[in-house]
Design an enzyme around this catalytic site. Structure first.
Site, mmCIF file in Angstrom:
data_model
loop_
_atom_site.group_PDB
_atom_site.id
_atom_site.type_symbol
_atom_site.label_atom_id
_atom_site.label_comp_id
_atom_site.label_asym_id
_atom_site.label_seq_id
_atom_site.Cartn_x
_atom_site.Cartn_y
_atom_site.Cartn_z
ATOM 1 C CG ASP A 1 -2.292 0.571 0.941
ATOM 2 O OD1 ASP A 1 -2.424 1.296 -0.060
ATOM 3 O OD2 ASP A 1 -3.219 0.336 1.730
ATOM 4 N N GLY B 1 -4.461 4.323 -7.467
ATOM 5 C CA GLY B 1 -4.497 4.594 -8.906
ATOM 6 C C GLY B 1 -3.634 5.760 -9.334
ATOM 7 C CG ASN B 2 -1.681 8.561 -7.059
ATOM 8 O OD1 ASN B 2 -1.763 9.727 -7.433
ATOM 9 N ND2 ASN B 2 -2.362 8.104 -6.016
ATOM 10 C CG ASP C 1 -9.507 2.420 -0.675
ATOM 11 O OD1 ASP C 1 -8.548 2.452 -1.456
ATOM 12 O OD2 ASP C 1 -9.384 2.306 0.553
HETATM 13 C C1 GLA Z 1 -6.052 1.419 1.681
HETATM 14 C C2 GLA Z 1 -6.207 0.427 0.536
HETATM 15 C C3 GLA Z 1 -7.327 -0.546 0.879
HETATM 16 C C4 GLA Z 1 -7.023 -1.252 2.185
HETATM 17 C C5 GLA Z 1 -6.819 -0.233 3.300
HETATM 18 C C6 GLA Z 1 -6.305 -0.867 4.576
HETATM 19 O O1 GLA Z 1 -7.151 2.272 1.807
HETATM 20 O O2 GLA Z 1 -6.481 1.095 -0.663
HETATM 21 O O3 GLA Z 1 -7.454 -1.493 -0.161
HETATM 22 O O4 GLA Z 1 -5.869 -2.039 2.018
HETATM 23 O O5 GLA Z 1 -5.857 0.745 2.908
HETATM 24 O O6 GLA Z 1 -6.018 0.051 5.575
#
Ligand code: GLA
Length: 603
Positions: free
Chosen positions: A170, A207-208, A227
């Site tokens: 992430d 999506g960067n 998300d």
């Molecule tokens: C980000 C990600 C999600 C998830 C959360 C967990 O928002 O984009 O897919 O993994 O973190 O904290």
């Protein structure tokens, strides 16, 4: 505010701070992977078709533990999900303890996973599943737990020792790393490779623009948008980021040309089965803090069934990774039948690996085409609106002619031979049909990809950026060779034939091939702009996360003289422009122009 809303809002704020703030000063940090050439790029063998599995986030959020995860693993086997192809079980955020151990290694949260992570890995492997795990490239994860920054080697070694097969990496707080996205992900690729274990690397960065900055060098999949949530607006928005023109120039017709066997555009995890949960489940979840999911209920059984199919059909035609995210322990037959539909999954997993693209759009009606390896083609006809409509795909739209057999892939039934076209009748809200057309033989041609030189600086000499398509944008798109309001671009009495008209807020990115030594142009606020607002243009090497600024106009107003851009470019893979208003969200929007913006390759 219930807990889920809180989570979402917290995440959103973090995302905003991390991903969009133009004011965070970050020190550049040398990458330990500088100059590293991956041994087997692009790792086609790790994900020759889109990865399939289950991820804990969409249903459980932080509330994961050994018992739940093992029950999900068991359900993956007993429900037929594993045998349908869903092999990765991915533990998302909040599996880890708040502290690393004495050696600096990550450890499991001992309340949630008292036997540790290796035991989970062994359990999954014993069930014929693969082990996926979440981490974050920065010092903290999105939930504020220890991230991998500065611990990249030990974390990848720890994962390998636990038997991890898939890492979702992430990007919350990634902007503080002082490194470019391409550098960060290459570090993980390098340390993963050094463990000798084949591990899929999934880029999670809201999506960067990984398709622009070269995500495929280090990873097998990358997020294309924000998300996903369990409502159809969010689902369509995520699909659109991959399939539509929202994040790329309309000329691309989506991001299909950036995906293929080995590397995939990821519109995020599936919400199939999350539209409604029973009161019993809901009360169970209220104990554990996930009550917000009830907000997204679709009560009507038929509408919910249509929504599940529309969502899954879209992900399959888009060759998207299929990471289910529902409660597999309590899955209804309807949901299981959607997630395991063999002929629908076969479209997603087709070895030719073409991401489907739109061949027809009329308001809420859309038709997608995905030419398959066996010479037939898969077509999705979809009604995103509420009005009941017929929808016709003509053979001309998909490169066929004459009489063609049509098969319904949900029903697994031949529908007959159709001449010149096929009509899906009476599609209601979220109504869709997924069909396969044609006979086996030579693979059909795809749509024409946009040639490289139309969207990437490839030439010696001078390349005017307004002769290229931007490959990524957020918020207001730049207007080509005109002001934002459609007038000629004029700066200090001089008219520029080429350049861009801008309106705050706007971010856009052009791809490069490291060709070009200099970026040149003239920037000012639009002559026609009479407001009192103030703006700023910042130019970056690569994306937002690295914060690698190569030029900054600083604050400008309508009285500020034009500023010349004339900067050296040092081995760049893409250039990003950010035009912002100063004074925050409620400040007056500003209009800007850039005249004759070009990359010059002097050698
Ligand atoms: C980000 C990600 C999600 C998830 C959360 C967990 O928002 O984009 O897919 O993994 O973190 O904290």
């Amino acid at each position: 505010m219930n807990r889920l809303t809180e989570i979402t809002v917290t995440n959103f704020l973090l995302i905003l701070i991390v991903a969009t703030s133009g004011c965070v000063g970050t020190q550049t940090v040398e990458s330990p992977a500088r100059g590293y050439v991956p041994a087997k790029a692009p790792y086609g063998h790790l994900a020759p078709t889109p990865p399939m599995g289950w991820n804990s986030w969409n249903f459980f959020a932080q509330d994961i533990n050994e018992k739940r995860i093992k029950a999900i693993a068991d359900a993956m086997v007993s429900s037929g999900m594993r045998d349908a192809g869903y092999t990765y079980l991915v533990l998302d955020d909040a599996w880890m303890a708040a502290e690393r151990d004495a050696n600096g290694a990550l450890q499991a949260d001992s309340d949630k996973f008292p036997k540790g992570m290796k035991e989970i890995g062994d359990y999954l492997h014993s069930k014929g599943l693969k082990f996926g795990i979440y981490q974050d490239r920065a010092h903290l994860t999105c939930q504020g737990l220890p991230g991998s920054f500065g611990h990249e080697r030990i974390d990848m070694e720890t994962f390998a020792s636990w038997g991890v097969d898939y890492v979702k990496m992430d990007s919350c707080f990634g902007r503080y790393n002082g490194r470019l996205s391409s550098e960060d992900y290459m570090i993980f690729r390098m340390f993963l490779e050094q463990t000798g274990r084949p591990v899929v690397l999934s880029i999670s960065d809201f999506g960067n623009a990984a398709w622009v900055w070269g995500g495929k060098e280090s990873s097998q999949l990358w997020r294309t948008g924000w998300d996903i949530r369990s409502n159809m607006e969010s689902i369509y928005e995520c699909a659109e980021a991959s399939a539509g023109s929202e994040r790329s120039h309309p000329a691309f017709n989506g991001l299909w040309q950036f995906a293929g066997p080995g590397y995939w555009n990821d519109p995020d995890m599936l919400q199939v089965g999350n539209f409604k949960i029973s009161e019993e489940q809901l009360s169970q979840l209220q104990d554990t803090g996930r009550s917000g999911i009830g907000k997204f209920k679709i009560e009507d059984d038929q509408l919910r069934a249509s929504a599940n199919k529309a969502h899954f059909g879209l992900w399959c035609i888009l060759a998207a990774p299929l990471m289910s995210g529902n409660d597999l322990r309590n899955m209804s037959d309807e949901v299981r039948d959607v997630l395991t539909a063999p002929e629908v999954i076969a479209v997603n997993q087709d070895p030719r690996g073409i991401q489907g693209y739109k061949v027809f759009v009329d308001g809420n009606l859309e038709i997608y085409n995905k030419p398959l390896s066996d010479g037939t083609t898969a077509v999705l006809l979809l009604n995103k609106g509420t009005e009941i409509s017929d929808l016709t795909v003509t053979w001309e739209m998909i490169g066929l002619s004459g009489r063609q057999p049509v098969r319904d892939l949900w029903q697994r039934k031949d529908l007959g031979i159709f001449k010149d076209s096929f009509t899906a009748k009476g599609l209601g809200q979220h109504g869709s049909e997924l069909i396969r057309i044609g006979t086996k033989g030579k693979p059909l041609p795809t749509a024409e990809p946009v040639p490289l030189e139309k969207h990437t600086v490839t030439r010696k000499g001078e390349t005017n950026l307004s002769d290229l398509y931007y490959a990524w944008r957020r918020e207001n798109a730049p207007v080509y060779n005109k002001t934002f309001e459609g007038n000629p671009i004029r700066i200090n009495g001089k008219t520029f034939e080429k350049g861009f008209g801008l309106k705050s807020e706007s971010i856009f990115m052009f791809a490069g091939t490291e060709r070009g030594d200099r970026l040149v142009g003239t920037f000012a606020l639009d002559e026609a702009y009479t407001g009192e607002g103030k703006g700023q243009l910042i130019i970056y090497h690569e994306g937002l996360f690295g914060d690698r600024r190569i030029w900054d106009s600083y604050e400008v107003s309508k009285d500020t003289p034009a500023k010349e851009i004339n900067v050296e470019l040092d081995r760049y893979n893409c250039i990003m422009f950010e035009f912002v208003k100063i004074g925050g969200k409620d400040a007056e929007d500003v209009l800007g122009v850039i005249g004759n913006l070009r990359v010059i390759d002097e050698q």
